[in-house]
Write a protein that holds these residues in place. Sequence first.
Motif, PDB file in Angstrom:
ATOM      1  N   ILE A  33       0.838  -1.200   0.000  1.00  0.00           N
ATOM      2  CA  ILE A  33       0.000   0.000   0.000  1.00  0.00           C
ATOM      3  C   ILE A  33       0.870   1.246   0.000  1.00  0.00           C
ATOM      4  CG2 ILE A  33      -1.592   1.348   1.439  1.00  0.00           C
ATOM      5  CD1 ILE A  33      -2.954  -1.281   2.183  1.00  0.00           C
ATOM      6  N   GLU A  34       1.923   1.239   0.799  1.00  0.00           N
ATOM      7  CA  GLU A  34       2.835   2.387   0.816  1.00  0.00           C
ATOM      8  C   GLU A  34       3.455   2.622  -0.558  1.00  0.00           C
ATOM      9  OE1 GLU A  34       4.460   2.731   5.401  1.00  0.00           O
ATOM     10  OE2 GLU A  34       5.523   1.394   4.019  1.00  0.00           O
ATOM     11  N   ARG A  35       3.808   1.539  -1.229  1.00  0.00           N
ATOM     12  CA  ARG A  35       4.392   1.692  -2.571  1.00  0.00           C
ATOM     13  C   ARG A  35       3.353   2.162  -3.578  1.00  0.00           C
ATOM     14  NH1 ARG A  35       7.732  -4.048  -2.632  1.00  0.00           N
ATOM     15  NH2 ARG A  35       9.385  -3.440  -1.167  1.00  0.00           N
ATOM     16  N   ALA A  36       2.151   1.601  -3.475  1.00  0.00           N
ATOM     17  CA  ALA A  36       1.112   1.947  -4.454  1.00  0.00           C
ATOM     18  C   ALA A  36       0.694   3.404  -4.343  1.00  0.00           C
ATOM     19  CB  ALA A  36      -0.096   1.034  -4.272  1.00  0.00           C
ATOM     20  N   PHE A  37       0.683   3.958  -3.123  1.00  0.00           N
ATOM     21  CA  PHE A  37       0.196   5.328  -2.921  1.00  0.00           C
ATOM     22  C   PHE A  37       1.315   6.306  -2.569  1.00  0.00           C
ATOM     23  CE2 PHE A  37      -3.451   2.572  -2.135  1.00  0.00           C
ATOM     24  CZ  PHE A  37      -4.426   3.188  -2.906  1.00  0.00           C
ATOM     25  N   ALA A  38       2.576   5.811  -2.559  1.00  0.00           N
ATOM     26  CA  ALA A  38       3.729   6.689  -2.283  1.00  0.00           C
ATOM     27  C   ALA A  38       3.553   7.441  -0.971  1.00  0.00           C
ATOM     28  CB  ALA A  38       3.950   7.668  -3.430  1.00  0.00           C
ATOM     29  N   VAL A  39       3.185   6.699   0.081  1.00  0.00           N
ATOM     30  CA  VAL A  39       3.007   7.294   1.402  1.00  0.00           C
ATOM     31  C   VAL A  39       3.801   6.474   2.412  1.00  0.00           C
ATOM     32  CG1 VAL A  39       0.709   8.208   0.894  1.00  0.00           C
ATOM     33  CG2 VAL A  39       0.937   5.911   1.875  1.00  0.00           C
ATOM     34  N   THR A  40       3.994   7.050   3.587  1.00  0.00           N
ATOM     35  CA  THR A  40       4.572   6.335   4.720  1.00  0.00           C
ATOM     36  C   THR A  40       3.547   6.321   5.834  1.00  0.00           C
ATOM     37  OG1 THR A  40       6.814   7.041   4.132  1.00  0.00           O
ATOM     38  CG2 THR A  40       6.454   6.266   6.392  1.00  0.00           C
ATOM     39  N   LEU A  41       3.062   5.138   6.186  1.00  0.00           N
ATOM     40  CA  LEU A  41       2.014   5.018   7.190  1.00  0.00           C
ATOM     41  C   LEU A  41       2.625   5.003   8.588  1.00  0.00           C
ATOM     42  CD1 LEU A  41      -0.170   2.275   5.474  1.00  0.00           C
ATOM     43  CD2 LEU A  41      -0.536   4.742   5.462  1.00  0.00           C
ATOM     44  N   PRO A  42       1.940   5.594   9.572  1.00  0.00           N
ATOM     45  CA  PRO A  42       2.434   5.551  10.954  1.00  0.00           C
ATOM     46  C   PRO A  42       2.558   4.109  11.448  1.00  0.00           C
ATOM     47  CG  PRO A  42       0.649   7.136  10.714  1.00  0.00           C
ATOM     48  CD  PRO A  42       0.691   6.353   9.443  1.00  0.00           C
TER      49      PRO A  42
END
Length: 977
Positions: free
Chosen positions: A67-76
Motif C-alpha cells: 500500500i505504501e508503494r502503491a500510494f507513495a506514502v509512509t504510514l504511521p
Amino acid sequence: MTTSKHLSNGNHTRDSAETAARLLAVVREVAAELHPHLADAPVGLDSVLDKELGFDSLGRVELLVRIERAFAVTLPEQVFATVDTPRDLLRAVTAARGAAAPAAATIARPAADSRRERPASAPATSIPLSAGTLTEVLDWHVRINPDRPHIRLYSDGGDGDVITFRDLKEGAEGVARGLQQGNFRPGQSVVIMLPTGRDYFFTFFGILLAGGVPVPIYPPARPTQIEDHLNRHAGIVANCQGRMLITVPEAKRLGGFLRARTETLREVVTVGELTARQGAFTPPKVRPADTAFLQYTSGSTGNPKGVVLTHANLLANIRAMGDALDLQNDEVFVSWLPLYHDMGLIGAWLGNLHYAIPLVIMSPLAFLSRPQRWLWAIHRHRGTFSAAPNFAYEFCLRRVADADIEGLDLSTWRRAFNGAETVNPETLTRFADRFRPYGFRAEAMMPVYGLAECSVGLAFPPMGRGPLVDRVKREVFMNSGLAKPADADDAHALAFVACGRPLRGHQIRVVDGAGRELPERQEGRLQFRGPSTTSGYFRNPQATAELFDGEWLDSGDLAYIAGGDVHITGRSKDIIIRAGRNIYPAEFEDAVGDLDGLRKGAVAVFGSADPESGTERLVVLAETRMRQPEHLERLRAEINALAVDLVGAPPDDVVLAPPRTVLKTSSGKVRRAACRELYERGLIGKPQSAVWLQVARMALAAIVPQALRALRGAGAALFAAYAWGVIAVIATTLWCLAPVVPSLRWRWALFGAGARLLMRLTGTRFTVEGADNLPPPGKAAVFVSNHASYLDFMALGAALPRPVGFVSKTELRNNFFVRVILDRMEAEYVERFDRQKGLEDANRVSRRVREGRSPLFFAEGTLTRMPGLLPFHMGAFVTAVEAEAPVVPVAIRGTRSMLRDGSWFPRPGAITVVVGKPVAPPAAEGEAGASTWSRAVRLRDAVRAAILAHVGEPDLGREELPMVRPEKPPGDKSSSL
C-alpha cells in the motif's frame, strides 16, 4: 462560489472512490496470494483483515508495504497494529497523503550528521560485582550514578525518551507501592502483558522490589486479538498461580473472563491504576536464592513449562557473558527484541543494566514494519552490539532496499549476536557481503548458543574470530553421526555453524542414548551444567524430572563438539530416522524454502508415525501462493528431486498449502510437532495410500534404523569391555614384571612396548611427530605436557624412547597398585597441601635435574572433561630456570575423546603426540639479572604457546595467565603447589 464548492466536493468524492478501489485491489491481490481459495471472495471496505481475509502479522506487513508503494506514502507505525478493515487503511492512507512528505523521508533515512556522540559507559571497575540480586544492582547504580541514561526509547524523529537509573527506581517504587497497597505478598507471581515501553520496565522492577515474581507473556499484536490471546495464556496464568495481571487498559474488560478460568487471579490492573494508589512502601528482603522471574517457553499452552530462574542464576549468567565479551567503555546496545523473551529481557536489558551500558530499544513491531530502523538506530546511536535470531538477518536481506540505507554506517557494530534459533551458514555470509559496503565487518558476526534453562547464554565464540562453519561428509554423518570433515570440493557436504565454547563456570557434554559421553565429532544429545542453570520447571515435576540427568540438564538439542566449539545439528525430538539415516529438518527446510514459488521460513519437515506400524514417514509441508495445478506439480517434482539429493530418497508425502498453514511459536520457530499433529488429524494434505502399502513400506524401512541403533549401542559396550580386558591383562603383566627388571631404561622400554601393544590391540591409530626434537641421551631436560586424560601416561610411554620421571601428587602413594609402578619408574612425588613439605619436594626435583634426570610435568595440574588448555602452574618452569635446563614441550591430542575425566567408558579413536623443539630458559638481562620468577613466566608463556599450537583445543587460560606477579626469591616454588 457555490458551483466551485460543488465541483470541489465532486472531485474529492471521485478521488476517494478511486483511492478506495485501488486500495481494495491491493488487499484482494495479497489476500489471494495468502489464501488462493479467497481469490473470488468479495472484499469490501468493512471486511475483517484477520478473521475474514486471513491476514497474519507478516501478511499485514506485506499488505502495508504494498500500500505504501502503491500510494507513495509512509504510514504511521501504529497502523500496522491497529487497523482491522480496509476502511481503516483508507483513512490511514488519506491522512498520510495530507502529512508532510519530508518527515516520512527523515524516518527512513536519517542525515549523515545525525549520529549521536558515543556516550561514555561505565568503566570496567565501576560495576556492582558484589551485588547478589537484581534489586541490589539497581540500588548500586542509583547510588553511584543516578542520572546516567540507562534506556533510550527509540524514536524516528528526535533522540527519544530517556530513562535514567533514578527514573527506573522511582517508577518501579511506584508500582511496588501499588502492589503492597493491594495486599500483595512477597513470593507471589504477577503476570506482565505489556508492550515495550516505560511501563514495562517500571512494572518488572516494581514486582521485584515488592518481592514478587514477574511472569512476562507476550502482548497481543492488535487490540482485537485480546480475547483470543488471553484464552491462549490462561494455562500459563493458572500454572504460575498469578495473583495479578498488569496489562493495557484495553484488556481490563476481559479480566472477568480470565479470573473465571484461574483460581488465583484476583486483579487485572493497569500501571496507571497501580501508581495512583497512595501509601507507604516497605521494601522486603530479597535474597539471591529467591526466584527472579519465570520464563515460559515458546508456545506453552496445553502443558506450560515455566523455567525457574533465581537472582543468583541471572547474575551468574550476565557476568559470565560479560567476561566473554571484553566490554569497552564506549558500548551501546541497540535492540528490538521482545521483552517477554529471554534474549531480549536478560541479554538486552538486564545484562546492560548490570554493566551500565546504554540500551537503545524499539518495539518488535517497529522492526517488523521497517527493518531498516534497526540498522539506522545502530548508525545514529553508534551501537557497538546488538542481537537477533537468524530470521532477522534474513528479513533485512529481503526487505531492506539499497535506497533505504543510503549513507548508512555500521562500522561501530562490533558484535552481532545470532542465536535463539538455528543459525544458517548462508545467512552469515550473505549478510556480511550485503552490508560490507556500509562498514559491517564479517568478524563482528557471533553465532551463539543458549536456552532459557541456562538463563539465556551458554556458549559464545571468541571475540573477533568471526563465523566458523564446519563442513562434514553428508553420508558419513547421516549414517553414523560422525562429523568427518569434508573435502573443499565436496558439493554435497553438510554445514554446521560453530556456536562457541561454554561460558566461564559452565560445562557442556555430548552423550549417547545410554547417557555415556561421546568423543569429539560424534553427534549426541547436548547436556550442560553451571551456576546459571534452572532448578526446574515451576509446578511441573514430570517435565523437571525429564530435564535432569543427575547433575546435568538435557538441552533437547543434538550437537557435536569439535575444536572446543559446540555445533548444534538439530532438536532431538525433531530428528527423523528413515531407512537407517538421520534426517535433519532444519537444513532440509532451508533448502526447500529456497525453491522458486515457496515461502522461505514457512516449511516444516517432520516424521509422522504410522498408526499401525509405529514407524515414521517423511513429510514435507510447504507454503506457496501458487494455485495452478501445473505449478504445484512442478514444485512437488522439485522437492522430490531435492530430497533425493539431500537425504537419498523422496519424501513419503509433499503437502503444498496456502500461506499461514505452517504453525510457529511466538518467537518465529517452526512448530514441527504441531504441524505433525495437524497433518495426522487429516486437516491438511492429500489422501494417503493404501494402509497395507504404508505398513509394508514403513515396516521394512524401520528394520534397518532400529537394527543399526541397537548394533551401535552394543558395539560401543563391547568395545569398552574388550578395552578394559586388554588394559587389565597388560597392566597386570607390567605390574608383575616391573619389580624384577633391574634397569630403569629396560623398565621404560617395557612400559613403552606395553603401551604400543595396547594401542594396536584396541585399534588406536597412534602417531608421533617431532621425535627428532628430543634432546640427545644423557642430556637433562624438563618435559612439560598437557593433561587431557588418564590415557596420557600410555601415550607418553609409547612416544618417548627415553625414561622420564613423572612428577606426581603424593596422594597416589596411597594406591598400592599405582605406587608399585610409579616407584619402579622412579617418579617424583610433590606434596600439594603442606607448603613446607611441598617446597622441599620441589627443591629435590631441581637437584635431580642438575644431576642429569629428566622430570615430566603435567603443567595444567589437573585434567577436565571439557576440551581446552588450562592455565599452567609454575613449578616446572621455575625448576628449569634454576637448573638452567631446556624445556621440551609435548602436546597430546585425542586422548580426551577416548577416555574423558569422570568416565570409565573408553571409545575407539586416534592419538597424536607432538614433541616440540626444546625451549631454553630466557637469559638473565641487566646488571642484577632478571629474577627466577620473571624468567620462569616468560619460559612458561613460550612453552604453553608451543603446546597450544598442536593440541587442537581452545585456550582456556589466556585471561587467567598472570603476566605481572610479585617477585619471589630464588628457590621459592610455592606457586607449583
